[in-house]
Design an enzyme around this catalytic site. Structure first.
Site, PDB file in Angstrom:
ATOM      1  N   HIS A 151       0.803  -1.218   0.000  1.00 16.38           N
ATOM      2  CA  HIS A 151       0.000   0.000   0.000  1.00 16.38           C
ATOM      3  C   HIS A 151       0.839   1.272   0.000  1.00 16.38           C
ATOM      4  CE1 HIS A 151      -3.504  -2.676   0.569  1.00 16.38           C
ATOM      5  NE2 HIS A 151      -3.959  -1.804  -0.299  1.00 16.38           N
ATOM      6  N   ARG A 196     -11.467   3.777  -1.726  1.00  9.95           N
ATOM      7  CA  ARG A 196     -11.219   2.721  -0.729  1.00  9.95           C
ATOM      8  C   ARG A 196     -11.691   3.230   0.632  1.00  9.95           C
ATOM      9  NH1 ARG A 196      -6.268   2.186  -4.164  1.00  9.95           N
ATOM     10  NH2 ARG A 196      -5.897  -0.024  -4.598  1.00  9.95           N
ATOM     11  N   ARG A 215     -16.339   1.814  -2.500  1.00 10.87           N
ATOM     12  CA  ARG A 215     -16.219   0.382  -2.245  1.00 10.87           C
ATOM     13  C   ARG A 215     -16.490   0.132  -0.769  1.00 10.87           C
ATOM     14  NH1 ARG A 215     -10.590  -2.582  -3.322  1.00 10.87           N
ATOM     15  NH2 ARG A 215     -10.002  -1.509  -1.422  1.00 10.87           N
ATOM     16  N   GLU A 271     -11.773  -9.989  -8.431  1.00  9.95           N
ATOM     17  CA  GLU A 271     -10.384 -10.025  -7.969  1.00  9.95           C
ATOM     18  C   GLU A 271     -10.016 -11.373  -7.356  1.00  9.95           C
ATOM     19  OE1 GLU A 271      -9.682  -6.977  -5.026  1.00  9.95           O
ATOM     20  OE2 GLU A 271     -11.611  -7.274  -4.056  1.00  9.95           O
ATOM     21  N   ASN A 284      -4.739  -6.045  -8.715  1.00  9.85           N
ATOM     22  CA  ASN A 284      -3.708  -6.238  -7.672  1.00  9.85           C
ATOM     23  C   ASN A 284      -3.914  -7.590  -6.985  1.00  9.85           C
ATOM     24  OD1 ASN A 284      -3.181  -3.628  -8.324  1.00  9.85           O
ATOM     25  ND2 ASN A 284      -4.071  -2.750  -6.476  1.00  9.85           N
ATOM     26  N   ASP A 285      -5.163  -7.845  -6.607  1.00  9.53           N
ATOM     27  CA  ASP A 285      -5.436  -9.121  -5.957  1.00  9.53           C
ATOM     28  C   ASP A 285      -5.588 -10.250  -6.950  1.00  9.53           C
ATOM     29  OD1 ASP A 285      -5.397  -8.805  -3.129  1.00  9.53           O
ATOM     30  OD2 ASP A 285      -7.105  -7.455  -3.345  1.00  9.53           O
ATOM     31  N   ARG A 294       1.405 -10.378  -2.922  1.00  9.46           N
ATOM     32  CA  ARG A 294       1.695  -9.066  -3.500  1.00  9.46           C
ATOM     33  C   ARG A 294       2.667  -8.251  -2.659  1.00  9.46           C
ATOM     34  NH1 ARG A 294      -4.233  -6.062  -3.112  1.00  9.46           N
ATOM     35  NH2 ARG A 294      -3.133  -4.095  -2.940  1.00  9.46           N
ATOM     36  N   CYS A 350      -9.584  -1.346 -12.081  1.00 10.83           N
ATOM     37  CA  CYS A 350      -9.171  -0.349 -11.088  1.00 10.83           C
ATOM     38  C   CYS A 350      -7.894  -0.753 -10.357  1.00 10.83           C
ATOM     39  CB  CYS A 350     -10.289  -0.078 -10.089  1.00 10.83           C
ATOM     40  SG  CYS A 350     -10.665  -1.496  -9.057  1.00 10.83           S
TER      41      CYS A 350
HETATM   42  C1  PEP Z   1      -7.105  -4.609  -6.330  1.00 13.24           C
HETATM   43  O1  PEP Z   1      -7.043  -5.636  -5.662  1.00 13.24           O
HETATM   44  O2  PEP Z   1      -6.678  -4.524  -7.496  1.00 13.24           O
HETATM   45  C2  PEP Z   1      -7.683  -3.376  -5.762  1.00 13.24           C
HETATM   46  C3  PEP Z   1      -7.945  -2.340  -6.525  1.00 13.24           C
HETATM   47  O3  PEP Z   1      -7.921  -3.324  -4.427  1.00 13.24           O
HETATM   48  P1  PEP Z   1      -6.831  -3.190  -3.259  1.00 13.24           P
HETATM   49  O4  PEP Z   1      -5.516  -2.803  -3.902  1.00 13.24           O
HETATM   50  O5  PEP Z   1      -7.353  -2.149  -2.331  1.00 13.24           O
HETATM   51  O6  PEP Z   1      -6.808  -4.552  -2.666  1.00 13.24           O
HETATM   52 MG    MG Z   2      -8.181  -5.834  -3.848  1.00 14.50          MG
END
Ligand code: PEP
Ligand code: MG
Length: 755
Positions: free
Chosen positions: A362, A469, A505, A603, A626-627, A637, A674
């Protein structure tokens, strides 16, 4: 053997310099195995040859002199094969090579094991004996384990030696350190180390600005620690058995003894600031205790460390101080987190460098939002030795250069200037909506919410908020925020973007996003209780959030609600039941509120296979790459060790995205991306080819993403996607897309890094 191993590794980690670390290894191993020789050969990064760097048993004059290619001698053979070689009579072996300066003809048996760090050969650890005997399995496994454990420490010590030389030789300039691309951009600046409170190992080397003042600080910290221990002793007098209470006396004695305080004072007088003087004194005493044969006394090493930490906690009232932070300073830390950014003046921050973490952590996402270059996962970085060193940061490739020479510095300055010009150009074009060359609009929205709105997304050209978020308002409090508090937050964001869409979200905590007041302990948090799973189990948290979102939307018609971590239809059904209930409650209470658009995040791999059924039940889909990439490729990750395997351009990830786009199309529903992949210019071409309807990216990425969209036609993007389908690995896919960017005149966006 395990005890010996642990102690050697500990001692090496605490060694004052590289040569001491090597000497500790050879001395301890020779003693523990009761053999005649232990030596370390290291591969020189410049010449590629193996050089004898330390030895107990071979002639001292040969250290630093004996060297060989990988094609020479038994040591070269161990290195070339990257596996142990165990010989009863080494001189009989065809690869045996005799180096007269070592006096080695006296030794018959030979066991060599390679020292390897992340597939890279660092050197060879060798033991020898004068008798012809074959080392037994236990010896082999001991050395293999030791070499594996020491590889990290050796890499780090080697690197420390290179960067900390006072009179840099040619080999000590432009020292390159590899990490992971965290946030794009280049920067030059002085390192400022963010240390963790009361952690001796993270204390940076600094010079004492005022020796008398440092001596006073130390004296005050020692006095405060003494008082603290005396108070603790009094408080526990009636509770602890007398032998345990003796511990406090031992602490007080250590504090009063010459060793700890006086030796720290001597170091301060020699020019160190108090914390690093204390750190070195504590390390020295810890080593003395650990060396003691008596088990009871050697255990006291832990007490000395503990005491050191206590004194340290009185020495360090603040972490990185805002006023002291230099303009363009590079924040360097062992494990930087989003909260470190609240402690430094962002406008003066040049770049971020963290020994742990990856591009998907993050803090890296935040760095991208703030447009600050970041390099993550620099595991070899000796963080505490970095203070005030000049560092060049290449956030595109995930590289650092320490002690740059004037030529490299000039090259970097040119890059920094070019970057600024490119950004300025792009920013001016970013205000207009984005469409492909053939006129297909592809709106670019902003991701927001990681910290209270840091940058005004509104002026950035964002065509709405594609992902807000909501966990941040939850993370920065010491309790769950109430319904009305949430209404206020959501109302602000809906109002400022009205009439553009804002996607809120629902709470996505768990995984690496923890709430201090709602601790969840799990072995596998990313596979555990996170996102919708947690909120469905706690309607008393979920319902107020849904009510707050709906209430906030009363005077605005732009709310969209997004559910995270959906892995099956039941979860969506249950979430919808609660959303409908929240709305009905509000209607009953007299609020007139329209039903917002509802979407699910794709995701979790399960959702990819259910995508059409999910899409039919909602208004839109949003892909969280990302997930999705972490779950598809089974690559954490946040884990730097496997970060090279994390790649959104992996053929499996491209196929999954195509399945999602096709499913959404069949259901007649729009789909957006996203995750951070949508900020990567090469990936954007593919997403255009798949027919993704909109993208949501960090604010700082909006200009370049719009530039890519405007530079490609749908036909061209589809043709490139078709070519990528034929490729079997991520690297050629990236090269193909990078070439396409260059051909389209977007060479300035092409970098080697991944997203
Ligand atoms: C993702 O998982 O791509 C996402 C946008 O959510 P986060 O990064 O908050 O898990
Ligand atoms: Mg995510």
């Amino acid at each position: 053997m395990l005890g010996v191993l642990r102690r050697v590794v500990q001692e090496v980690n605490g060694a004052a310099d590289f040569y001491e670390a090597l000497q500790i290894i050879v001395t301890r191993v020779k003693g523990a195995l009761e053999i005649d020789v232990c030596s370390i050969y290291l591969k020189s990064p410049r010449s590629g040859r193996l050089v004898l760097m330390a030895s107990e048993g071979l002639h001292a004059e040969s250290v630093g002199r004996v060297e060989m290619d990988l094609s020479e001698g038994l040591v070269g053979l161990v290195a070339a094969r990257a596996e142990p070689i165990n010989l009863e009579n080494a001189p009989d072996h065809p690869r045996y090579r005799y180096f007269p300066e070592t006096g080695e003809e006296r030794f018959l048996s030979f066991l060599g094991v390679p020292i390897i760090q992340q597939r890279k050969l660092l050197g060879v650890l060798v033991v020898q004996h004068h008798e012809a005997l074959r080392f037994d399995d236990e010896h082999v496994s001991f050395l293999v384990t030791l070499a594996a454990q020491l590889a990290g420490a050796i890499a780090q010590a080697e690197f420390t030696d290179e960067i900390s030389s006072e009179t840099p030789e040619v080999s000590h300039v432009n020292v390159e350190v590899a990490g992971i691309a965290g946030a794009p951009g280049v920067a030059i600046g002085r390192a400022v180390v963010a240390f963790r409170l009361a952690d001796l190992d993270s204390i940076p080397d600094r010079e004492a600005r005022d020796v008398d003042q440092e001596l006073e600080r130390l004296a005050a910290a020692v006095a405060a620690t003494r008082q603290e221990i005396e108070a603790l002793k009094r408080r526990t007098e009636n509770i602890l058995p007398p032998e345990e209470a003796l511990l406090f006396d031992a602490y007080l004695m250590l504090l009063g003894s010459d060793s700890l305080v006086q030796r720290s004072e001597a170091r301060i007088r020699a020019g160190q600031w108090a914390p690093s003087a204390l750190r070195d004194t504590v390390r020295e005493s810890v080593r003395v205790f650990e060396d003691m044969e008596d088990a009871y006394l050697s255990e006291r090493a832990a007490d000395v460390r503990d005491l050191g930490r206590r004194v340290l906690s009185h020495l360090l009232p603040v972490e990185v101080s805002g006023e002291e932070f230099p303009d363009g300073g590079i924040l360097v830390g062992e494990d930087l987190t989003a909260s470190h950014l609240t402690e430094v003046p962002i406008e003066r921050l040049g770049a971020i460098v963290s020994a742990k973490g990856t591009g998907s952590s993050h803090i890296a996402i935040l760095a991208r939002a703030l447009n600050i270059p970041a390099v993550m996962g620099v595991s070899d970085l000796p963080v505490s030795r970095m203070e005030d060193r000049e560092v060049l940061v290449d956030g595109y490739r995930g590289r650092l250069y320490v002690n740059p020479n004037p030529e490299l510095r000039a090259e970097f300055l040119r890059l920094v200037r070019q970057e600024r010009e490119l950004e300025e150009d792009l920013r001016l074009q970013a205000r207009e909506p984005a469409a492909t060359r053939d006129g297909r609009p592809v709106p670019v929205l902003a991701n927001s919410g990681l910290l209270a709105d840091i940058r005004p997304s509104l002026n950035s050209g964002a065509e709405g908020v594609g992902l807000y978020r909501t966990e941040v308002p939850f993370m920065i409090r010491d309790r769950f925020p109430g319904e009305e508090e949430q209404v206020e937050i959501y109302r602000q964001i809906l109002a400022s973007f009205d009439p553009m869409p804002v996607t809120l979200r629902t709470l996505d905590v768990g995984g690496d996003k923890a709430l201090s007041y709602f601790p969840v302990k799990e072995d596998n948090p990313f596979l555990g209780w996170r996102g919708i799973r947690l909120t469905l189990d706690h309607p008393e948290i979920f319902l107020p959030q849904l009510r707050a979102m709906l209430k906030a939307s009363r005077d605005h018609n732009n709310l969209q609600i997004l559910f995270p971590m959906i892995s099956g239809l039941d979860e969506l059904k249950e979430a919808m039941v609660l959303l409908n209930r929240a709305r009905e409650e509000l209607l009953d209470e007299g609020h007139i509120i329209a039903m917002p658009k509802v979407g699910v995040m794709i995701e979790v791999p399960a959702a990819v296979y259910l995508v059409e059924s999910l899409a039919r039940r909602v208004d839109f889909l949003s892909v969280g790459t990302n997930d999705l990439v972490q779950y598809l490729l089974a690559v954490d990750r946040n884990n730097a060790r496997v970060a090279n395997l994390y790649d959104p351009l992996h053929p499996a990830s491209i196929r999954a995205l195509e399945l999602i786009a096709d499913g959404a199309r069949r259901a007649g529903k729009p789909v957006s991306v996203c995750g951070e992949m949508a900020s990567d210019p090469a990936s954007v071409i593919l997403l255009l080819g798949m027919g993704i309807d909109s993208l949501s990216v960090s604010v700082s990425a909006i200009p370049r993403v719009k530039w890519v969209i405007r530079s490609f036609s749908t036909d061209r993007a589809e043709a490139l996607l078709a070519q990528c389908r034929l490729l079997e690995n991520p690297d050629p896919i990236r090269s193909l897309l990078n070439n396409a960017l260059v051909q389209a005149g977007l060479g300035g966006l092409v970098r080697a890094g991944k997203t």
